[in-house]
Design an enzyme around this catalytic site. Sequence first.
Site, short mmCIF file in Angstrom:
data_model
loop_
_atom_site.label_atom_id
_atom_site.label_comp_id
_atom_site.label_asym_id
_atom_site.label_seq_id
_atom_site.Cartn_x
_atom_site.Cartn_y
_atom_site.Cartn_z
N GLU A 77 48.33 32.25 45.50
CA GLU A 77 47.90 33.60 45.14
C GLU A 77 48.97 34.29 44.30
OE1 GLU A 77 47.17 37.79 47.52
OE2 GLU A 77 46.40 35.94 48.41
N ASP A 118 50.72 48.28 45.10
CA ASP A 118 49.65 47.49 45.71
C ASP A 118 48.96 48.30 46.81
OD1 ASP A 118 48.03 45.39 46.31
OD2 ASP A 118 49.58 44.11 47.15
N ASP A 151 40.60 37.28 46.50
CA ASP A 151 40.90 38.33 47.48
C ASP A 151 40.33 39.64 46.94
OD1 ASP A 151 42.09 36.87 49.43
OD2 ASP A 151 44.04 37.83 49.31
N GLU A 184 43.84 37.90 43.41
CA GLU A 184 43.64 39.25 43.94
C GLU A 184 43.69 40.23 42.77
OE1 GLU A 184 46.08 42.47 46.57
OE2 GLU A 184 45.77 40.50 47.49
N HIS A 219 46.76 35.27 58.82
CA HIS A 219 48.10 34.68 58.81
C HIS A 219 48.39 34.21 60.24
CE1 HIS A 219 48.58 37.49 55.36
NE2 HIS A 219 49.44 36.60 54.91
N HIS A 250 46.58 42.63 42.38
CA HIS A 250 47.78 42.00 41.85
C HIS A 250 47.69 41.85 40.33
CE1 HIS A 250 48.69 39.91 45.99
NE2 HIS A 250 48.75 41.23 46.04
#
Length: 454
Positions: free
Chosen positions: A250, A325, A314, A286, A119, A289
């Site tokens: 995502e 998570d 991911d 992901e 990021h 998720h």
Amino acid sequence: MSSFAPAAKRSRTDVDSGDEFFPGIGSIPYKPDAGPTETLVFKHYNADEVINGRTMREWLRFSVCYWHTFRGTGADPFGFPTLNRPWEDGSDSMANAKRRLRVAFEFFHKLGVPYWTFHDRDISPEGATLEETNRNLDEITDLALELQNETGVKLLWGTCNLFAHPRYMNGASTNPDAHVLAYAAAQVKKGLEVTKKLGGVNFVFWGGREGYHTLLNTDIGRELDHMANFFKMVIEYKNKIGFTGQLLIEPKPKEPSKHQYDYDAQTVMSFLFKYGLQNDFKLNIEPNHTTLAGHCHEHDIVVASANKLLGSVDSNTGSPDLGWDTDQFPMDVKNTTAIMKVVIDQGGLTPGGLNFDCKVRRESIDLTDMFVSHIGAMDAFARGLRNATRMIDEGHLSTLVKERYSSFDSGLGARIEAGTASLEECEDFIHSKGEPTLLSGRQEHCEAVVNYYV
């Protein structure tokens, strides 16, 4: 404690002068005959081994994420930081950011991964103004480009943190305040520029706060319209600057919002098709998720691939019994086998990859744990690749699936599949053939077949 404990006593400028911060660890070797307690070697991942026409490196396209591995502190909602890294001085200074980046590239190089991800706010301190923030990011990415050239490690994707700063407490592209949306747009503009500068081949959007906490003060229709128009601005600027990387969204169902607009793969695909964005975006899935959305580990990967929208993964897992998570390293070979079967069936992930969006447990405080966690996950995916290749080559599972749908290969079934049948024709068929004979789904048989390979 780890054998690296003395490093904490060294001068924090040592990294800048070229000293190692992971002393005693060289390039991680491939050692297939290693014993069960030898965890600083690859037992299954052999980067140059050719499987199904490509090297493992090309199939797996591993990437280390910067945010968990180098910005994670082990803190959680119930406990203070536990991961006290010897290179950190506790500041948010440019000097600390540069030192941390050098340590990261030492780690990437020794681990032998071809890619990394970040990021914007992971690698560079935010300044008092956007101008200062962008100058910091320019300076840090100058160093990142230098380190990429030195090590050969490339950027899989960049992304912007549009969820942590207080200004984004009500979202970014879906914020009810146009001023905040404009700030997010300016931040993404710079993010696209630096990702292009570093040769990134993807750019990811995770809508961490693009959702709602209550419907009482939320206009969902306007917020989704605003998010779509935000993405259209992104596409326009991406093309304007000549950034050829793949754009990715995502999905995630919750956390930190009560409900997020990118709930799962099907929700995101519905959004893309509604607003005509399906040709410009793919999905970064992901699995942690996916399980939060109530699906099995590989569900969103299968669904995205079936719609030709699987762009990247991911690669992590969670603890479904906890329901939040946890971002654990993927060590379950049955899960990695399921993922790699999809990847092989669709011909690979390029330009995407398998990004380890994972964090060591807050109790795993040794520096060696940073390596062991990634090595174990890379080995798990190498085993998954081998298992999936063999499963596909031998064809037993695909034969079972083909047989189950064989009634659509000819006659009325083929016309139904082609979209040329009518209700009248179906009625005539039933009058002629009568009640259908029930066929077993043979689920347990399929599970036993998979277990043979795993």
